[in-house]
Design an enzyme around this catalytic site. Structure first.
Site, PDB file in Angstrom:
ATOM      1  N   TYR A 125       0.905  -1.349   0.078  1.00  0.00           N
ATOM      2  CA  TYR A 125       0.165   0.120  -0.069  1.00  0.00           C
ATOM      3  C   TYR A 125       0.905   1.179   0.003  1.00  0.00           C
ATOM      4  O   TYR A 125       1.640   1.206   0.692  1.00  0.00           O
ATOM      5  CB  TYR A 125      -0.878   0.167   1.187  1.00  0.00           C
ATOM      6  CG  TYR A 125      -1.554   1.309   1.464  1.00  0.00           C
ATOM      7  CD1 TYR A 125      -3.006   1.567   0.960  1.00  0.00           C
ATOM      8  CD2 TYR A 125      -1.159   2.279   2.202  1.00  0.00           C
ATOM      9  CE1 TYR A 125      -3.518   2.615   0.907  1.00  0.00           C
ATOM     10  CE2 TYR A 125      -1.953   3.420   2.579  1.00  0.00           C
ATOM     11  CZ  TYR A 125      -3.035   3.535   1.907  1.00  0.00           C
ATOM     12  OH  TYR A 125      -3.856   4.722   2.039  1.00  0.00           O
ATOM     13  N   HIS A 126       0.616   2.211  -0.819  1.00  0.00           N
ATOM     14  CA  HIS A 126       1.348   3.634  -0.978  1.00  0.00           C
ATOM     15  C   HIS A 126       1.048   4.467  -0.103  1.00  0.00           C
ATOM     16  O   HIS A 126      -0.076   5.005  -0.306  1.00  0.00           O
ATOM     17  CB  HIS A 126       1.281   3.669  -2.609  1.00  0.00           C
ATOM     18  CG  HIS A 126       2.583   4.580  -2.910  1.00  0.00           C
ATOM     19  ND1 HIS A 126       3.087   5.819  -2.228  1.00  0.00           N
ATOM     20  CD2 HIS A 126       3.294   4.435  -3.969  1.00  0.00           C
ATOM     21  CE1 HIS A 126       4.214   6.065  -2.826  1.00  0.00           C
ATOM     22  NE2 HIS A 126       4.407   5.345  -3.924  1.00  0.00           N
ATOM     23  N   GLY A 127       1.904   4.783   0.740  1.00  0.00           N
ATOM     24  CA  GLY A 127       1.717   6.038   1.480  1.00  0.00           C
ATOM     25  C   GLY A 127       1.784   7.427   0.731  1.00  0.00           C
ATOM     26  O   GLY A 127       2.160   7.288  -0.577  1.00  0.00           O
ATOM     27  N   GLU A 186      -2.732   6.846  -5.451  1.00  0.00           N
ATOM     28  CA  GLU A 186      -3.108   6.126  -4.351  1.00  0.00           C
ATOM     29  C   GLU A 186      -2.345   6.935  -2.986  1.00  0.00           C
ATOM     30  O   GLU A 186      -2.764   7.210  -2.303  1.00  0.00           O
ATOM     31  CB  GLU A 186      -2.720   4.672  -3.920  1.00  0.00           C
ATOM     32  CG  GLU A 186      -3.001   3.963  -2.691  1.00  0.00           C
ATOM     33  CD  GLU A 186      -2.499   2.475  -2.753  1.00  0.00           C
ATOM     34  OE1 GLU A 186      -3.618   1.863  -3.025  1.00  0.00           O
ATOM     35  OE2 GLU A 186      -1.795   2.037  -2.353  1.00  0.00           O
ATOM     36  N   ARG A 212       0.031   6.537   6.738  1.00  0.00           N
ATOM     37  CA  ARG A 212      -0.775   7.766   6.445  1.00  0.00           C
ATOM     38  C   ARG A 212      -0.669   8.904   7.486  1.00  0.00           C
ATOM     39  O   ARG A 212      -0.936   9.984   7.331  1.00  0.00           O
ATOM     40  CB  ARG A 212      -2.357   7.501   6.228  1.00  0.00           C
ATOM     41  CG  ARG A 212      -2.694   6.795   4.838  1.00  0.00           C
ATOM     42  CD  ARG A 212      -2.749   7.869   3.972  1.00  0.00           C
ATOM     43  NE  ARG A 212      -2.435   7.486   2.660  1.00  0.00           N
ATOM     44  CZ  ARG A 212      -2.386   8.184   1.508  1.00  0.00           C
ATOM     45  NH1 ARG A 212      -2.466   9.615   1.576  1.00  0.00           N
ATOM     46  NH2 ARG A 212      -2.267   7.549   0.319  1.00  0.00           N
TER      47      ARG A 212
END
Length: 330
Positions: free
Chosen positions: A129-131, A202, A240
């Site tokens: 998952y890309h912050g 994202e 995040r």
């Protein structure tokens, strides 16, 4: 002629240095009651300082990137005579930068890495998952190199290759811009490869709800199928909360979709707790289609998010987690 300090201290009631400075400034500018304007200016500075700080802090990552670039140039200059005799010219440079980034992760975020036993000995495609920034992925690659002596390559967006000075950094770490053939070739050579299917979209437009934004992207799944390698899901807790974006502003989303450049402002750089979790690998199956493998991978990544991330994310809670111990079942 009487000096400034003498004129301020002369008379029955000596002035303080601050009052004296205000008096001299008022005389010089000709503005009456200038102390009122100065008080208002100091008040505004006090009010806006926290806002300024949260936008300035992410610049620390930029400084760290260019420090890394400078160190690589120094390393290359000192070792250029050995290049013709070495097949692993950048090994020392990568180890040096891994130490730098791992130190930053430990000090600023109390960074932890869990689940490295799920990474296979051979090749594999790590999907994460890309912050708002890729800092957590860099911490992961640094820790993996230090602990396991394994290099993990990464796929980056095209704009990264146009950033001034970044070429040497990307070359040293084998970062690629993602043609399917190049990714398949790297995996067939036995490499670990990390990719965020959500990419810049994202990074900029997901939020504290940790929504996975992949759209219809399934090229990464086809790469894994063609290379016959497992997919390993990866997620970093509180990513995040470290750095956030203003991606909720609709006009910025429209502008990005038009020009495809990351023009959305970032804020934060908070020293929140970061923990990266490596999930169980999804093994290669010859009869699985790219669509089915994409769905499996997304479900596995979503499961990691639901297990390790309290939603919605909260900056204060993420800061307080620096003082908590990790549960054994994690």
């Amino acid at each position: 002629m009487i000096g400034g300090n003498e004129s301020c201290t002369a008379g029955p009631i000596p002035m303080s240095y601050l009052t004296c400075l205000t008096y001299i400034l008022g005389e010089w500018t000709g503005v009456e009651h200038i102390e009122d304007y100065l008080s208002y200016a100091v008040y505004l500075l006090w009010v806006l300082l926290p806002l300024a700080v949260v936008f300035i802090l992410p610049g620390g990552l930029i400084i760290l990137f260019y420090t890394s670039i400078l160190l690589l140039h120094i390393y290359k200059r000192k070792n250029e005579l050995k290049e013709a005799y070495s097949h692993n010219f950048w090994d020392g440079g990568k180890q040096m930068l891994a130490t730098l980034w791992d130190g930053h992760g430990r000090i600023w975020h109390g960074y932890e890495l869990h689940g490295t036993e799920n990474i296979p000995e051979g090749p594999g495609l790590i999907v994460f998952y890309h912050g708002a920034t890729p800092a957590d992925c860099i911490y992961f690659m640094a820790r993996l190199l230090i602990q396991k002596k394994r290099t993990c390559h990464a796929v980056a967006d095209h704009f990264v290759f146009r950033l001034p000075g970044f070429k040497i950094l990307l070359d040293a770490h084998g970062v690629m811009h993602g043609p399917k053939e190049e990714c398949v070739s790297a995996l067939k050579k036995g490499c670990l490869l990390a990719i965020a299917p959500g990419g810049v979209r994202e990074a900029l437009f997901s939020d504290e709800m940790y929504t996975i934004i992949w759209g219809n992207r399934k090229g990464f799944a086809q790469v894994a199928i063609d290379a016959k390698v497992p997919i390993i899901p990866m997620f970093t807790q509180n990513v995040r909360e470290g750095v956030r974006t203003l991606g909720g502003i609709k006009i910025l989303r429209s502008l990005y979709e038009r020009i495809r450049l990351p023009i959305v402002p970032l804020y934060g750089g908070f020293p929140v707790k970061l923990r990266t979790f490596i999930g169980e690998p999804i093994p290669y199956e010859p009869n699985v289609t790219a669509e089915e493998l994409t769905a499996k991978t997304k479900a596995a990544l979503q499961a990691l998010i639901e297990k390790h991330q309290k939603i919605p994310g909260n900056i204060f809670r993420a800061l307080m987690e620096r003082f908590q111990t990790q549960k054994k079942d994690d």
